[in-house]
Design an enzyme around this catalytic site. Structure first.
Site, PDB file in Angstrom:
ATOM      1  N   HIS A 138       0.914  -1.212   0.059  1.00 53.60           N
ATOM      2  CA  HIS A 138      -0.114  -0.098   0.067  1.00 53.60           C
ATOM      3  C   HIS A 138       0.617   1.353  -0.012  1.00 53.60           C
ATOM      4  O   HIS A 138       2.285   1.107  -0.008  1.00 53.60           O
ATOM      5  CB  HIS A 138      -0.997  -0.159   1.082  1.00 53.60           C
ATOM      6  CG  HIS A 138      -2.019  -1.045   0.889  1.00 53.60           C
ATOM      7  ND1 HIS A 138      -3.040  -0.697   0.094  1.00 53.60           N
ATOM      8  CD2 HIS A 138      -2.451  -1.977   1.588  1.00 53.60           C
ATOM      9  CE1 HIS A 138      -3.958  -1.690   0.090  1.00 53.60           C
ATOM     10  NE2 HIS A 138      -3.906  -2.343   1.015  1.00 53.60           N
ATOM     11  N   ASP A 168       0.310   6.650  -4.504  1.00 59.70           N
ATOM     12  CA  ASP A 168      -0.950   5.943  -5.255  1.00 59.70           C
ATOM     13  C   ASP A 168      -1.361   7.411  -6.249  1.00 59.70           C
ATOM     14  O   ASP A 168      -1.533   6.917  -7.547  1.00 59.70           O
ATOM     15  CB  ASP A 168      -2.093   6.028  -4.480  1.00 59.70           C
ATOM     16  CG  ASP A 168      -2.087   4.651  -3.522  1.00 59.70           C
ATOM     17  OD1 ASP A 168      -0.979   4.215  -3.654  1.00 59.70           O
ATOM     18  OD2 ASP A 168      -2.943   4.367  -2.792  1.00 59.70           O
TER      19      ASP A 168
END
Length: 352
Positions: A138, A168
């Site tokens: 992540h 991200d």
């Protein structure tokens, strides 16, 4: 005038944030985006609070301007449907781990045989190659492995969990869009499509920029509060009397001089140009002591007409009401399809 990307059609197989944010940018610029949604695999952003009525705010935002088609990609019928669609589409965006689309029978090698002009963008945590290619991760992991987290935060408390997803969005989404549009330009020249391999860890590593240059070429390893821009100088945040924060970025001599004059610290002006850590600590302490004497609103009034790179730390809701962002149209209202409208972040790219 038509939108810049009005001629492009995108098939979007992605979920969560990086891929959907990338295709949101493409949709906002005029591309036609068709989301392929699984009937038995819920996109977590769809059920992630908070909700605005029956709608997740994140999902409503990330699916803005897109159409949706539900397909079970494990069935031959769905695979045939994708193969039929791809004949008429320019771009595929997917976010599965490497090899998943190949096993489903709709990987790049298969789809390029159907449409040689296809631009296929795969966004993953670690890329299509390397020992971590199949490893889960992540945003916090990509920032850790890329070195970004090592020089963020405070020396005595370590790196903070950031409020935005840097790897991200700034890494995966933005680099994906750049790669896709670069491939579109090349296709205009050659007629050939391309495979665009985006690793969020690669992209986060590239975000090190000046700190990375210092480490790789200069042999200077960046550490928290060790540099000019990460807390090692008076360039920092300072708490006000009411517990709010003021940002001070007055690096250039003319700005630091104004800062010291406004704060009544004229005797400290030479310290602003002194790179000695002890001098910087003394200046920071003086600024902190002075800023703590007034509220944030009081300091906003003081610096309203002073060009010194000093601004208040606003909440997101406050930022949405700031006259600069309002003048730029950065908050828009979107029709949700049920007769109601939802406020969302607008498009940050302007064309004259």
């Amino acid at each position: 005038m038509p939108s810049p990307l009005h001629s492009l059609k995108v098939l979007d197989f992605s979920t969560l944030l990086p891929g959907p944010y990338a295709t949101l940018l493409l949709a906002d610029l005029g591309a036609e985006v068709l989301r392929i949604e699984a009937p038995d695999r819920v996109d977590l952003t769809k059920v992630m609070p908070p909700f605005d009525g029956a709608h997740s705010t994140a999902f409503s935002y990330l699916t803005r301007g897109k159409r949706t088609l539900t397909l079970n990609l494990k069935t031959p019928e769905a695979v045939a449907e994708v193969k039929a669609l791809v004949r008429d589409y320019d771009i595929v965006v997917e976010q599965f781990r490497p090899g998943v689309m190949d096993r489903l029978g709709i990987g790049y090698k298969t789809l390029r045989q159907i449409n040689p002009r296809l631009i296929y963008c795969a966004i993953t945590g670690y890329g299509q190659t390397g020992p971590y290619r199949l490893r889960a991760g992540h945003d916090i992991n990509y920032l850790a492995l890329s070195g970004v987290a090592s020089h963020c935060g405070r020396a005595d408390s370590g790196p903070p969990p950031l409020g935005i997803q840097v790897a991200d969005v700034a890494g995966g989404s933005h680099h994906a869009v750049m790669g896709i549009l670069a491939a579109v330009i090349r296709r205009q020249q050659t007629g050939e499509g391309a495979f665009v391999d985006i690793s969020m860890t690669d992209a986060a590593f590239a975000l090190n920029a000046m700190a990375g240059a210092a480490a790789l070429a200069g042999g200077v390893e960046p550490v928290p509060e060790g540099g000019l821009l990460n807390g090692g100088s008076f360039y920092d945040y300072y708490q006000t009397r009411d517990g709010r924060w003021l940002s001070v970025g007055s690096l250039e001599p003319q700005f630091s001089a104004r800062l010291c004059e406004v704060l009544g610290l004229s005797d400290h002006k030479p310290l602003a140009l002194n790179q000695d850590p002890a001098a910087q600590r003394r200046l920071k302490a003086a600024i902190a002591e002075r800023v703590a004497t007034q509220t944030l609103d009081e300091w906003r009034a003081v610096f309203a007409d002073v060009d010194a790179c000093v601004e208040p730390v606003l909440t997101v809701s406050e930022a949405a009401e700031h006259p600069q962002l309002k003048a730029r149209g950065m908050v828009i209202e979107v029709d949700r399809g049920d007769g109601t409208r939802q406020r969302q972040i607008g498009v940050p790219i302007r064309f004259a």
